[in-house]
Enzyme design. Structure first.
Site, PDB file in Angstrom:
ATOM      1  N   LYS A  69     -25.532 -66.694 -49.371  1.00  0.00           N
ATOM      2  CA  LYS A  69     -25.046 -67.997 -48.921  1.00  0.00           C
ATOM      3  C   LYS A  69     -26.155 -69.010 -49.117  1.00  0.00           C
ATOM      4  O   LYS A  69     -27.299 -68.774 -48.731  1.00  0.00           O
ATOM      5  CB  LYS A  69     -24.699 -67.891 -47.419  1.00  0.00           C
ATOM      6  CG  LYS A  69     -24.155 -69.149 -46.807  1.00  0.00           C
ATOM      7  CD  LYS A  69     -22.647 -69.189 -46.876  1.00  0.00           C
ATOM      8  CE  LYS A  69     -22.057 -70.534 -46.537  1.00  0.00           C
ATOM      9  NZ  LYS A  69     -22.132 -71.534 -47.607  1.00  0.00           N
ATOM     10  N   LYS A  93     -32.961 -67.385 -42.656  1.00  0.00           N
ATOM     11  CA  LYS A  93     -32.210 -68.267 -41.757  1.00  0.00           C
ATOM     12  C   LYS A  93     -30.920 -67.591 -41.280  1.00  0.00           C
ATOM     13  O   LYS A  93     -30.587 -67.627 -40.102  1.00  0.00           O
ATOM     14  CB  LYS A  93     -31.884 -69.561 -42.499  1.00  0.00           C
ATOM     15  CG  LYS A  93     -31.444 -70.692 -41.620  1.00  0.00           C
ATOM     16  CD  LYS A  93     -31.108 -71.928 -42.453  1.00  0.00           C
ATOM     17  CE  LYS A  93     -32.300 -72.408 -43.249  1.00  0.00           C
ATOM     18  NZ  LYS A  93     -31.979 -73.612 -44.049  1.00  0.00           N
ATOM     19  N   LYS A 105     -29.203 -69.593 -53.312  1.00  0.00           N
ATOM     20  CA  LYS A 105     -29.394 -71.039 -53.513  1.00  0.00           C
ATOM     21  C   LYS A 105     -29.121 -71.361 -54.971  1.00  0.00           C
ATOM     22  O   LYS A 105     -29.227 -70.501 -55.840  1.00  0.00           O
ATOM     23  CB  LYS A 105     -30.840 -71.446 -53.179  1.00  0.00           C
ATOM     24  CG  LYS A 105     -30.976 -72.902 -52.785  1.00  0.00           C
ATOM     25  CD  LYS A 105     -30.546 -73.137 -51.335  1.00  0.00           C
ATOM     26  CE  LYS A 105     -30.646 -74.581 -50.917  1.00  0.00           C
ATOM     27  NZ  LYS A 105     -30.448 -74.751 -49.467  1.00  0.00           N
ATOM     28  N   THR A 189     -26.100 -79.789 -39.281  1.00  0.00           N
ATOM     29  CA  THR A 189     -27.533 -79.468 -39.403  1.00  0.00           C
ATOM     30  C   THR A 189     -28.316 -80.201 -38.326  1.00  0.00           C
ATOM     31  O   THR A 189     -29.116 -79.614 -37.586  1.00  0.00           O
ATOM     32  CB  THR A 189     -28.027 -79.860 -40.809  1.00  0.00           C
ATOM     33  OG1 THR A 189     -27.254 -79.126 -41.753  1.00  0.00           O
ATOM     34  CG2 THR A 189     -29.498 -79.552 -40.993  1.00  0.00           C
ATOM     35  N   ASN A 219     -28.160 -86.958 -45.040  1.00  0.00           N
ATOM     36  CA  ASN A 219     -27.259 -86.295 -44.098  1.00  0.00           C
ATOM     37  C   ASN A 219     -27.994 -85.883 -42.814  1.00  0.00           C
ATOM     38  O   ASN A 219     -27.632 -86.298 -41.708  1.00  0.00           O
ATOM     39  CB  ASN A 219     -26.616 -85.072 -44.789  1.00  0.00           C
ATOM     40  CG  ASN A 219     -25.792 -84.245 -43.831  1.00  0.00           C
ATOM     41  OD1 ASN A 219     -26.320 -83.676 -42.869  1.00  0.00           O
ATOM     42  ND2 ASN A 219     -24.503 -84.167 -44.040  1.00  0.00           N
ATOM     43  N   SER A 350     -21.127 -73.793 -41.642  1.00  0.00           N
ATOM     44  CA  SER A 350     -20.580 -73.297 -42.910  1.00  0.00           C
ATOM     45  C   SER A 350     -19.926 -71.923 -42.692  1.00  0.00           C
ATOM     46  O   SER A 350     -18.863 -71.627 -43.247  1.00  0.00           O
ATOM     47  CB  SER A 350     -21.681 -73.154 -43.967  1.00  0.00           C
ATOM     48  OG  SER A 350     -21.868 -74.364 -44.651  1.00  0.00           O
TER      49      SER A 350
HETATM   50  P1  NAD Z   1     -29.748 -85.888 -48.546  1.00  0.00           P
HETATM   51  O1  NAD Z   1     -29.726 -85.923 -50.019  1.00  0.00           O
HETATM   52  O2  NAD Z   1     -28.529 -86.311 -47.804  1.00  0.00           O
HETATM   53  O3  NAD Z   1     -30.975 -86.777 -47.999  1.00  0.00           O
HETATM   54  C1  NAD Z   1     -32.285 -86.628 -48.456  1.00  0.00           C
HETATM   55  C2  NAD Z   1     -33.059 -87.847 -47.984  1.00  0.00           C
HETATM   56  O4  NAD Z   1     -34.446 -87.683 -48.260  1.00  0.00           O
HETATM   57  C3  NAD Z   1     -32.626 -89.158 -48.671  1.00  0.00           C
HETATM   58  O5  NAD Z   1     -32.541 -90.175 -47.699  1.00  0.00           O
HETATM   59  C4  NAD Z   1     -33.801 -89.437 -49.613  1.00  0.00           C
HETATM   60  O6  NAD Z   1     -33.961 -90.825 -49.876  1.00  0.00           O
HETATM   61  C5  NAD Z   1     -34.950 -88.901 -48.775  1.00  0.00           C
HETATM   62  N1  NAD Z   1     -36.169 -88.691 -49.519  1.00  0.00           N
HETATM   63  C6  NAD Z   1     -36.347 -88.160 -50.756  1.00  0.00           C
HETATM   64  N2  NAD Z   1     -37.658 -88.212 -51.078  1.00  0.00           N
HETATM   65  C7  NAD Z   1     -38.304 -88.773 -50.029  1.00  0.00           C
HETATM   66  C8  NAD Z   1     -39.660 -89.093 -49.758  1.00  0.00           C
HETATM   67  N3  NAD Z   1     -40.606 -88.839 -50.652  1.00  0.00           N
HETATM   68  N4  NAD Z   1     -39.959 -89.665 -48.566  1.00  0.00           N
HETATM   69  C9  NAD Z   1     -39.002 -89.922 -47.639  1.00  0.00           C
HETATM   70  N5  NAD Z   1     -37.702 -89.632 -47.838  1.00  0.00           N
HETATM   71  C10 NAD Z   1     -37.369 -89.073 -49.027  1.00  0.00           C
HETATM   72  O7  NAD Z   1     -30.191 -84.415 -48.151  1.00  0.00           O
HETATM   73  P2  NAD Z   1     -29.917 -83.633 -46.780  1.00  0.00           P
HETATM   74  O8  NAD Z   1     -28.701 -82.827 -46.951  1.00  0.00           O
HETATM   75  O9  NAD Z   1     -30.071 -84.534 -45.621  1.00  0.00           O
HETATM   76  O10 NAD Z   1     -31.146 -82.622 -46.837  1.00  0.00           O
HETATM   77  C11 NAD Z   1     -32.459 -82.985 -46.412  1.00  0.00           C
HETATM   78  C12 NAD Z   1     -33.256 -81.735 -46.136  1.00  0.00           C
HETATM   79  O11 NAD Z   1     -32.548 -80.968 -45.175  1.00  0.00           O
HETATM   80  C13 NAD Z   1     -33.479 -80.823 -47.333  1.00  0.00           C
HETATM   81  O12 NAD Z   1     -34.719 -80.177 -47.202  1.00  0.00           O
HETATM   82  C14 NAD Z   1     -32.364 -79.815 -47.194  1.00  0.00           C
HETATM   83  O13 NAD Z   1     -32.645 -78.602 -47.868  1.00  0.00           O
HETATM   84  C15 NAD Z   1     -32.353 -79.673 -45.692  1.00  0.00           C
HETATM   85  N6  NAD Z   1     -31.117 -79.108 -45.164  1.00  0.00           N
HETATM   86  C16 NAD Z   1     -29.925 -79.763 -45.305  1.00  0.00           C
HETATM   87  C17 NAD Z   1     -28.772 -79.177 -44.795  1.00  0.00           C
HETATM   88  C18 NAD Z   1     -27.443 -79.857 -44.865  1.00  0.00           C
HETATM   89  O14 NAD Z   1     -26.477 -79.322 -44.309  1.00  0.00           O
HETATM   90  N7  NAD Z   1     -27.329 -81.028 -45.469  1.00  0.00           N
HETATM   91  C19 NAD Z   1     -28.845 -77.938 -44.155  1.00  0.00           C
HETATM   92  C20 NAD Z   1     -30.068 -77.312 -44.000  1.00  0.00           C
HETATM   93  C21 NAD Z   1     -31.207 -77.917 -44.513  1.00  0.00           C
END
Ligand code: NAD
Length: 421
Positions: A69, A93, A105, A189, A219, A350
């Site tokens: 997953k 996780k 992934k 999340t 997100n 999920s």
């Molecule tokens: P997303 O694409 O919705 O948002 C990512 C954000 O990070 C954007 O606002 C982008 O502008 C910002 N960003 C990129 N580079 C940056 C920098 N150098 N400085 C500051 N901000 C920066 O992604 P997301 O889904 O929110 O995921 C963010 C993190 O959370 C990732 O590491 C992802 O693996 C992790 N994550 C997400 C989920 C999920 O359900 N969405 C679940 C577990 C973990």
């Protein structure tokens, strides 16, 4: 951080955890390598009629505890090493949360901001065409990650259904509600991390009216800011890929969310409502109680960890703190609630989506929130207790908790036949 491998850095945490358990060394060895990583080149037609190709990967790291997953990331810097590391973290996780899954992934090396919506749809469908034989509701189940969302999951689920000739909603999670998505997946999340902090608040010595800095405003970042602000905490700084904003009196979260919804950076709000500009990595060092990295890996490193003023870090991003930074934070007595626990709310909901798809019976949002809170509190408490009992960091405790479950499952499969095959 080592020069060339994120996975090598991640494996340091496995070795640290193994030192606290008596586990067959063969089990540790097995967990140091991905079971399979497939690389392809996706070719799509661009809107102007030209063709363009993109590298893409899918990794199934370990499937001992169930189907693999993990999300699919669209990012220009994606690499095989990053995909395998993210899949390794997913393995741990899912074990932390006791979900019946292994870790996987996927990624496409692309900057989706340079593509039209139709081009992103063709790329998403090409990804599924290339990997359909690896995927499956009981084999490998993708979800959204950085720069992918429910709309993309909907296109991918549709493409998969066309290939196998029937609807298979359980093959992908994070889908739109109209295609079998789950209520409560959107903010899962952040909500998981929020429940965790709330539950451990007294143990962490947190008071009311926390000052919070959120790095990354997608997100995860937007939802944690919204949830914490609604509880009366003050969001003093946020950033995205273009820069950051700060307000000692507290930022206007709705204004920031609106800016993002209209395709603008948080920086576009500078000058309004007392929002001031923050340069570069300054967000990491702002005066606050809680720092929430919600962007990408390695954003808190050897060079900026020393500037951190927060007492607590909630890792909503995956791998935001390097091992070197971890050591600096430990010396400063900063508590880190680690990614494999702190952001596990996403994969947990999920899992709820997958269960609902398989049952064909859909739960209310209240059911989702209650079940998520129960699991976050149960596993968070278990890990907190391990950290206290063994005198280790919460991160090491989370790895110990997961490794114990993984080792039990690996051995239950029949170690002898497994290692001689
Ligand atoms: P997303 O694409 O919705 O948002 C990512 C954000 O990070 C954007 O606002 C982008 O502008 C910002 N960003 C990129 N580079 C940056 C920098 N150098 N400085 C500051 N901000 C920066 O992604 P997301 O889904 O929110 O995921 C963010 C993190 O959370 C990732 O590491 C992802 O693996 C992790 N994550 C997400 C989920 C999920 O359900 N969405 C679940 C577990 C973990």
């Amino acid at each position: 951080m080592s020069e060339d491998s994120l996975l090598d850095d991640a494996l340091v945490r496995l070795d640290e955890a193994a030192a606290h358990l008596s586990i067959d060394p063969d089990v540790i060895e097995k967990l140091k390598f991905a079971r399979e990583t497939t690389k392809v080149r996706l070719m799509i037609r661009m809107d102007d009629g030209s063709r363009k190709s993109f590298l893409a990967w899918r990794c199934r790291y370990d499937d001992t505890r169930g189907p693999t997953k993990g999300g699919i990331r669209f990012h220009p810097d994606a690499t095989a090493d990053e995909v395998e590391t993210l899949a390794f973290w997913m393995t741990f996780k899912c074990a932390v949360m006791n979900l019946p899954y292994g870790g996987g992934k996927g990624a496409v090396q692309v900057d989706p901001r340079q593509l039209s919506k139709a081009e992103i749809e063709r790329l998403s469908r090409a990804y599924i065409q290339a990997f359909a034989r690896i995927l499956g509701p009981d084999r490998d189940i993708p979800a959204p990650d950085v720069y992918t969302n429910s709309m993309i999951m909907g296109w991918m689920a549709d493409e998969y259904a066309q290939i196998v000739g029937q609807a298979e909603p359980a093959v992908i999670t994070g889908k739109p509600i109209s295609l079998g998505g789950s209520l409560g997946r959107g903010d899962a999340t952040a909500r998981g991390g929020y429940y965790l902090v709330r539950h451990l608040s007294a143990d962490l010595g947190l008071g009311e009216n926390l000052r919070v800095a959120v790095q990354g405003f997608g997100n995860a970042g937007q939802h944690i800011a919204r949830l914490l602000a609604a509880d009366g905490h003050k969001i003093v700084a946020v950033s995205d890929s273009e820069g950051g904003v700060y307000s000692e009196a507290g930022l206007h979260v709705d204004m920031l969310v609106n800016a993002k919804a209209n395709g603008h950076s948080v920086v576009s709000t500078v000058g309004q409502g007392g929002h001031e500009a923050l340069k570069g990595e300054a967000l990491v060092g702002v005066e606050c109680d809680l720092l929430v990295p919600s962007a990408l890996e390695n954003m808190i490193h050897e060079k900026n960890a020393g500037t951190i003023k927060a007492r607590l870090i909630l890792e909503l991003a995956n791998g935001p703190v390097t091992p070197e930074a971890d050591a600096i934070l430990a010396r400063k007595n900063v508590i880190v609630l680690p990614d494999i626990l702190a952001n596990a709310g996403g994969v947990t909901v999920s899992y709820f989506e997958w269960v609902q798809n398989k049952q064909g019976f859909y739960w209310t949002e209240r059911d989702i929130h209650d079940r998520l809170r129960e699991i976050m509190e149960r596993e968070g408490r278990a890990i907190w207790n391990i950290a206290k009992d063994k005198g280790v960091s919460v991160r090491t405790a989370a790895y110990v908790h997961a490794l114990d479950r993984l080792a039990e499952a690996i051995e239950a499969h029949g170690t002898q036949s497994f290692f001689t095959s």
